[in-house]
Motif scaffolding. Structure first.
Motif, mmCIF file in Angstrom:
data_model
loop_
_atom_site.group_PDB
_atom_site.id
_atom_site.type_symbol
_atom_site.label_atom_id
_atom_site.label_comp_id
_atom_site.label_asym_id
_atom_site.label_seq_id
_atom_site.Cartn_x
_atom_site.Cartn_y
_atom_site.Cartn_z
ATOM 1 N N ILE A 1 32.010 -9.179 8.278
ATOM 2 C CA ILE A 1 31.062 -9.129 7.157
ATOM 3 C C ILE A 1 31.757 -8.974 5.802
ATOM 4 N N ARG A 2 33.043 -8.715 5.809
ATOM 5 C CA ARG A 2 33.750 -8.475 4.535
ATOM 6 C C ARG A 2 33.578 -9.577 3.500
ATOM 7 N N PRO A 3 33.558 -10.861 3.886
ATOM 8 C CA PRO A 3 33.378 -11.898 2.860
ATOM 9 C C PRO A 3 32.046 -11.813 2.125
ATOM 10 N N VAL A 4 31.073 -11.073 2.696
ATOM 11 C CA VAL A 4 29.731 -11.024 2.120
ATOM 12 C C VAL A 4 29.381 -9.638 1.581
ATOM 13 N N HIS A 5 29.757 -8.586 2.326
ATOM 14 C CA HIS A 5 29.439 -7.217 1.925
ATOM 15 C C HIS A 5 30.660 -6.326 2.130
ATOM 16 N N THR A 6 30.832 -5.387 1.210
ATOM 17 C CA THR A 6 31.908 -4.403 1.339
ATOM 18 C C THR A 6 31.352 -3.134 1.974
ATOM 19 N N LEU A 7 31.852 -2.820 3.137
ATOM 20 C CA LEU A 7 31.453 -1.610 3.843
ATOM 21 C C LEU A 7 32.689 -0.799 4.201
#
Length: 327
Positions: free
Chosen positions: A65-71
């Motif tokens: 999910i890193r390309p879309v959201h930073t968690l």
């Protein structure tokens, strides 16, 4: 649907009972007594392998999910720990928990979470596809199997990511519009669903995600290898890899929760392919020592998953969410 889930879960419990009855046969008493002789090092290794498996899966989801959201990686690992424990139960509560936690806590849209899970599943196919095909071809895990599987995983991961990239971004949306029609792609929900292509299409994220998937499979294999050492069963590293992959896939595919279905399915498949003449009884009505190894792995895993889930709840409860607006 609910009735089917309940019936299926009861069937899974019945399958677990069958596996336990096989393990507790008189012929297996010798192996059962060996469990009490397990050394602290062996038990720590089994618990450690179960723990890193939870971490590997969490990091896999985080990478995708890193390309879309930073968690925060720790937040995703904590969420995965809770979902892993709930995977024992029916109604796919493990998946539901991911939606609830990431939507309410991390403010990720529900459709984006769905796209995230689909992207992870597609990348998983790039790992287990080559493993399955190489196993069907070679019928054993040998040097050729390792070469073919390794090359296959790399090529499938890269190829799948490059294909997904063609449908990511504005250009990709235009391509999809030509295929699906503007009526679908013009919908407000499309942007959130479309983010799955950005996840799978990011080559770095795809490679890192599948690296953690491979490490997870190896951790499952090592669990069976260590359990075989404790029980003094002649199971090779290759057999352990087959058992670990089977155990994982059945748990993932079971629609009624993984409790019981993994154990009975793994024992049945091990018997069908003949993991070991000494670990699998030649008499169909005889004892199968491998059943004890499978249940031993499950017992250790259950304790670890319970502890990890408790940690996950505490972590998410007391750590503030990382605010990151959706792109």
């Amino acid at each position: 649907m609910a009735i089917a889930q309940i019936i299926g879960f009861l069937g899974s419990i019945g399958a677990l009972g069958w596996a336990m009855s096989v393990a507790l046969k008189e012929e297996n008493r010798e192996q059962l007594t060996k469990l009490s002789n397990a050394t602290p090092t062996e038990l720590i290794m089994l618990m450690g392998l179960a723990t890193v498996s939870v971490a590997f899966n969490g990091l896999l989801f985080w990478a995708v999910i890193r390309p879309v959201h930073t968690l925060r990686p720790t937040d995703v690992i904590a969420t995965n720990a809770i979902s892993t424990l709930l995977a024992y139960l029916p109604f796919k509560l493990s998946i539901v928990s991911r939606f609830v936690i990431h939507n309410r806590r991390d403010k990720i849209p529900v459709l984006t979470i769905g796209a995230w899970i689909v992207a992870v599943t597609m990348l998983m196919a790039a790992v287990f596809g080559p493993i399955t095909l190489a196993s069907l071809w070679q019928r054993e895990i040998n040097p050729t199997w390792w070469i073919v599987t390794s090359i296959g995983i790399v090529l499938c991961t890269i190829g799948g990511s490059l294909i997904a990239k063609r449908f990511a971004g504005d250009v990709g949306a235009q391509r999809l519009s030509k295929i699906l029609g503007s009526r679908f792609t013009g919908h407000d929900a499309f942007e959130k669903i479309h983010s799955g292509f950005a996840m799978a299409g990011d080559l770095r994220a795809a490679c890192i995600g599948n690296l953690f998937r491979v490490l997870d499979v190896l951790s499952f294999a090592m669990r069976f290898y260590v359990a075989a050492i404790v029980l003094d069963l002649p199971i090779s590293g290759s057999d352990s890899l087959l058992l670990g992959a089977t155990y994982f896939l059945i748990g993932m595919a079971s629609p009624f929760g993984m409790l019981g279905t993994r154990e009975a399915g793994t024992i049945a498949i091990a018997s069908a392919v003949g993991i070991s003449a000494d670990a699998i009884a030649s008499d169909p009505n005889g004892a199968a020592p491998i059943a004890i190894a499978v249940l031993f792995v499950t017992a250790i895993e259950s304790v670890v998953n319970l502890a990890c889930a408790a940690f996950g709840v505490a972590w998410l409860r007391f750590r503030p969410a990382l605010e990151q607006p959706a792109p």
